[in-house]
Design an enzyme around this catalytic site. Sequence first.
Site, short mmCIF file in Angstrom:
data_model
loop_
_atom_site.label_atom_id
_atom_site.label_comp_id
_atom_site.label_asym_id
_atom_site.label_seq_id
_atom_site.Cartn_x
_atom_site.Cartn_y
_atom_site.Cartn_z
N SER A 1 59.79 120.98 56.05
CA SER A 1 60.50 120.12 55.10
C SER A 1 61.23 120.88 54.00
CB SER A 1 59.51 119.14 54.44
OG SER A 1 59.05 118.20 55.39
N THR B 1 60.44 118.10 49.55
CA THR B 1 61.69 117.35 49.40
C THR B 1 62.06 117.11 47.94
OG1 THR B 1 61.26 116.34 51.55
CG2 THR B 1 62.98 115.35 50.18
N HIS C 1 63.42 115.90 59.29
CA HIS C 1 63.08 116.44 60.61
C HIS C 1 62.41 115.30 61.37
CE1 HIS C 1 58.93 116.40 59.27
NE2 HIS C 1 59.32 117.05 58.17
#
Length: 510
Positions: A119, A182, A387
């Site tokens: 991530s 993130t 993803h």
Amino acid sequence: MKRYWKDFARPALFVLAGIATVTGVRAEDARLVQGDDPYYKQADGALNQILKRQKNTNRAKNVILVVGDGMGFSTVTAARIFEGQQRGVDGESNVLAWEAFPYLAASKTYSADAQITDSAPSAVAMTTGVKTINDLMGLNHTARLDSCEDQKTKAVTTLWEMAETLGMSTGAITTARLTHATPGATYSHIANRDWESDADMPAEAVSAGCADIAQQLVDMRYGNGLEVAMGGGRDRFLPATAADPEYADKKGKRKDGKDLTQAWLSRYGDKGAFVWNAEQFKAIDPAKTDHLLGLFEPSHMQYEHDRPGDKAGEPSLAEMAEKSIDMLSRNTEGYVLLVEGGRIDHASHESNAYRTLSDAVAMNQAVKAILRKVDLDETLIVVTGDHSHTLTIAGYAKRGNPILGISVGVDDEPIYGKDGKTYTTIGFANGPGGSEKPSERPMLTSEETTKPDFVQHSLVPLSSETHGGEDLGIYAIGPWAHLFQGTVEENYTFHVMNYASGIGERLQKK
């Protein structure tokens, strides 16, 4: 253009009439025998809507990036069916909020050093426009993992930092830890994504003066820092000597003795606020608060299924999004906001499809809330994943079969494997649901597989299910959304957001 299509259609009808004459079928019968078919009408209506589309080339005053962590195409499909079935409607033909967006591209998610990304570099791709290596955040692809020197010298600039420099407002909200990959990629530059607090860092990195992710959030020097920052991860902001305000048996993690929640309040004074429970969150007046820090759990926030049972209470992702927009939209210069459904990913790592899909449905509610709040003439909304996962939807289940159930055919009979046992429609290629003795797998019933705690079976036994490497969707609406077409690199997302908002161009002129 309209004339062209009319002129094109006429000879086509003549050709059709000619074919009909040759074959002995009347032209009027050959044209639209299926014209009253409901599937035909639906698709024809969709075509007519697409033909009416007009490109929005306004400058995007506001940009909202919504990321479903781990949300590949298979997860979107399963969530669509699950959400519809929860509401008692046809799940297969159901439409999630972002699936109604007019523009869609496919994103190639590999990182600079791996076929399958984690991530951190995928978030960096979307927030900065470059690809980097796994486990790095806010650094370019030449940086070395765990290198404090490279952390100081190889940083790349995020769209959030660029926006702050222009005087825009910025925010990042998530259901994961606020220091996770993130959200962290909007404001931090770190040589290892696991360096969320100083306690997570090697002593040499701390002594060399490299700051951890939580510290970087509070110290962000672009503009006046994020206006909104909400999620989990409270223990990364509290000292190891401090008791957690919600759980008597837990304490903070920081070894440096700092209470970063107080540092936040000290920085922003009367216009700043820190909240950790639902009551405090609801009491925040967006018109009177300039900088809001919300940390609702020591680690990640609760899964959506479990959130109602949280004693102190937690806001939903939709509620956080609404509060954020109310605060950020006060700025006439506009804003850039990240909204992450972070725990979609975590449930898939646990091979627990029920919570994967429940959290995807919660993100769907957040996107609906966003759409109610914004003006699409001036706001670009991009919904994507970072993803995929190994979640699969397979077998020959009948229409309307519970998406979490065992596979049941159109004859209403369970479908069996070669071992004479039932199997679920949703599975994972690997994960904790794998057995070292596949021949001993149990006979399953839909009653047990649809329960929230059921762990889907996997082919390869692993302690944690892995990411998937296939492309995923980028769904867009608003100014310049039509630039999302075809198959693109994941870092292309940044470039569209930057171009649509004019942030980079305006910085060059500053």
